[in-house]
Design an enzyme around this catalytic site. Structure first.
Site, short mmCIF file in Angstrom:
data_model
loop_
_atom_site.label_atom_id
_atom_site.label_comp_id
_atom_site.label_asym_id
_atom_site.label_seq_id
_atom_site.Cartn_x
_atom_site.Cartn_y
_atom_site.Cartn_z
N CYS A 158 0.77 -3.34 9.00
CA CYS A 158 0.82 -4.62 8.27
C CYS A 158 2.25 -5.13 8.22
O CYS A 158 3.10 -4.57 7.54
CB CYS A 158 0.27 -4.45 6.86
SG CYS A 158 -1.50 -4.12 6.82
N TYR A 170 -11.45 -15.38 32.76
CA TYR A 170 -11.04 -14.27 31.88
C TYR A 170 -12.05 -14.20 30.72
O TYR A 170 -11.70 -14.24 29.55
CB TYR A 170 -9.61 -14.44 31.36
CG TYR A 170 -8.61 -14.78 32.44
CD1 TYR A 170 -8.01 -13.78 33.20
CD2 TYR A 170 -8.28 -16.11 32.70
CE1 TYR A 170 -7.10 -14.10 34.20
CE2 TYR A 170 -7.37 -16.44 33.69
CZ TYR A 170 -6.79 -15.43 34.45
OH TYR A 170 -5.89 -15.74 35.43
N CYS A 173 -4.06 -15.58 23.20
CA CYS A 173 -3.91 -14.52 22.19
C CYS A 173 -2.44 -14.15 22.03
O CYS A 173 -2.06 -13.48 21.07
CB CYS A 173 -4.74 -13.29 22.56
SG CYS A 173 -4.36 -12.55 24.16
N GLN A 225 -14.02 -9.32 19.87
CA GLN A 225 -13.00 -9.76 18.93
C GLN A 225 -13.04 -8.90 17.67
O GLN A 225 -14.11 -8.67 17.10
CB GLN A 225 -13.22 -11.23 18.56
CG GLN A 225 -12.89 -12.20 19.67
CD GLN A 225 -11.38 -12.42 19.85
OE1 GLN A 225 -10.57 -11.82 19.17
NE2 GLN A 225 -11.03 -13.27 20.80
N CYS A 246 -6.70 1.89 3.43
CA CYS A 246 -6.21 0.84 4.33
C CYS A 246 -7.01 -0.44 4.10
O CYS A 246 -8.25 -0.42 4.09
CB CYS A 246 -6.34 1.28 5.79
SG CYS A 246 -5.85 0.01 6.99
N CYS A 296 0.84 -1.19 0.00
CA CYS A 296 0.00 0.00 0.00
C CYS A 296 0.88 1.24 0.00
O CYS A 296 2.10 1.17 0.14
CB CYS A 296 -0.95 -0.01 1.20
SG CYS A 296 -0.22 0.52 2.76
#
Length: 466
Positions: A13, A317, A422, A277, A94, A4
């Site tokens: 990115c 959590y 994660c 998420q 984007c 980009c």
């Protein structure tokens, strides 16, 4: 992905110019190299990585910042330039967000630029514009936009400073420079330039400007430029010194202050600052794998035939309670524990919205909520004599599980643990005490929730070795 226009300047990115097939192969290889050395058994299954269903336009939330990309330059609205605290680059085109975001961001920047409304300067703490929060549901197409500003309307407009002001600023900078550096050191440092603008109160009212911004956004929909539908257009005040979005009061300019997204047949109400998420379609892949590891389908079949009682499930959590609710239909009771009170409130609202009645959500630190292998301590300090869990799902923050909390979790002695990481390095660390306590890794599965970045989630199924 093609490079980009901001490829060399934006740090968003990581895999610019790399095909998505190659990207997930790299991520899968990295996770094998990270986790295999810490696993103490040879008969586990390391499943192939689950790719994201979409690898462009997947983010349902973005926080854009107002600023400039050069001193005294034009207003910008986008992301921080790589390795820079001050420079903000425009992110037109984007590929991480839906194209609706591109139209909204560009139109917002142009609207305030024409009015000479300026951003908050981080050093002087003067100015008005701070952030633009964009959220868009994949399933419903609903859009929530929140303009985050200071309360300083008296300094919202940028105009050229009088010459005497510029000269006074230059004099003060010269004096500071001479005090700060010796004559020899001055040769190695560039003397700072004075700010050539002052910030004043606009001639129009704040209400008129915000009303005009709202109407301009609604016009984008009327003109057919955006595909989604505005659920709400908001204005939030944030006078905190931190460079982060803090809600010090929100006004609804249009619609409502929430929108709806759907995950695996359940409906979730999402507010501007609530956690959800960021990849909705990827989340369905992630939660489907959690259900698979939990034996969801098998439990359904066994319960339909009346051969098994429903288990008690702990979701520690739990965030906004997505996993808790998705497992509730096969549980006698599903209990979520989460430290963020706002997330717990959202979980309770969403459970009611979905008609889920066997979920209980407790606000508090997991370390403090669960006693050593026993009862749960509620927000008000009272005890909940909840039944002991039959299995536990762990979805901790990036830093993983506190060692003391992990000891309490282990003390429950459940046969099955499901760990949703994660940050896989935290999983690698926590596997050591879990295996030392007699838990054996049965399966691992990477799930790519963040295409084009160097992040990847990983799910682990652990069984108590008997």
């Amino acid at each position: 992905m093609d490079l980009c226009s901001n490829a060399e300047r934006c740090g968003g990115c990581y895999y610019q110019g790399t095909s998505y097939d190659d990207e997930i192969k790299i991520k899968e290889k990295q996770l094998h190299e990270l986790l295999e050395p810490v696993i103490r058994t040879d008969d586990y299954i390391f499943e192939p990585i689950v790719p994201s269903p979409v690898n462009e336009g997947y983010r349902n939330k973005m926080e854009f910042s107002f600023g400039d990309c050069e001193k005294d330059g034009p207003l910008t609205l986008g992301l921080h330039q790589k390795h820079s605290f001050f420079n903000i680059i425009n992110t037109d085109g984007c590929s991480l967000t839906h194209k609706d975001a591109d139209y909204i961001v560009r139109a917002t920047r142009e609207y305030f630029s024409k009015l000479e409304i300026t951003y908050e300067h981080k050093k002087a703490h003067e100015g008005y514009l701070r952030h633009l929060l964009f959220r868009r549901a994949v399933k419903t197409g609903e859009i929530l936009v929140d303009l985050v500003t200071t309360s300083q309307w008296d300094s919202a407009m940028r105009v050229p400073a009088p010459q005497e002001v510029i000269e006074q600023r230059a004099k003060e900078l010269d004096e500071w420079f001479n005090r700060r550096y010796s004559p020899k050191a001055q040769k190695k440092h560039k003397k700072p330039e004075p700010d050539k603008y002052i910030r004043v109160k606009p001639s129009v009212s704040e209400e008129e400007v915000l009303e005009g911004w709202k109407d301009m956004l609604l016009g984008l929909k009327e003109d057919g430029k955006i595909e989604g539908t505005f659920a709400g257009i908001l204005h939030t005040i944030n006078d905190s010194l931190a460079d982060a979005v803090t809600d010090m009061g929100t006004t609804v300019l249009y619609g409502k202050n929430y929108f709806y997204e759907e995950i695996l047949g359940l409906r979730f109400r999402i507010t501007p600052f609530s956690f959800f998420q960021t990849n909705s379609l990827g989340a369905e892949k992630l939660y489907s794998k959690v259900r698979e590891y939990a034996g969801f389908s098998e439990l359904q079949k066994e319960q339909e035939s009346g051969d098994i009682k429903k288990p008690v499930i702990y979701d520690l959590y739990s965030g906004t309670g997505t996993i808790t609710q998705l497992m509730s239909s096969v549980a006698s009771k599903a209990i979520g524990v989460e430290i963020v009170k706002e997330a717990v409130a959202a979980a309770r609202e969403n459970a009611e919205l979905n008609g889920v009645t066997n979920c209980d959500f407790i606000a508090g630190d997991v370390l403090k909520v669960i006693e050593q292998g026993g009862r749960l301590i509620k927000e008000d300090g009272t005890y909940e004599d909840a039944p002991r869990p039959d299995f536990i799902i762990l979805d901790p923050p990036r830093d993983g599980i506190h060692p003391k909390a992990l000891t309490k979790i282990i003390d429950y002695g459940v046969d099955k643990l499901i760990y949703v990481a994660c940050k896989p390095t935290s999983l690698a660390r926590d596997l050591t005490p879990l295996q030392a306590a007699g838990y054996k890794v049965e399966k691992l599965c990477p799930v790519d929730m963040f295409p084009r970045t160097n992040n990847c989630e990983c799910i682990a199924l652990l069984m108590k070795d008997k």
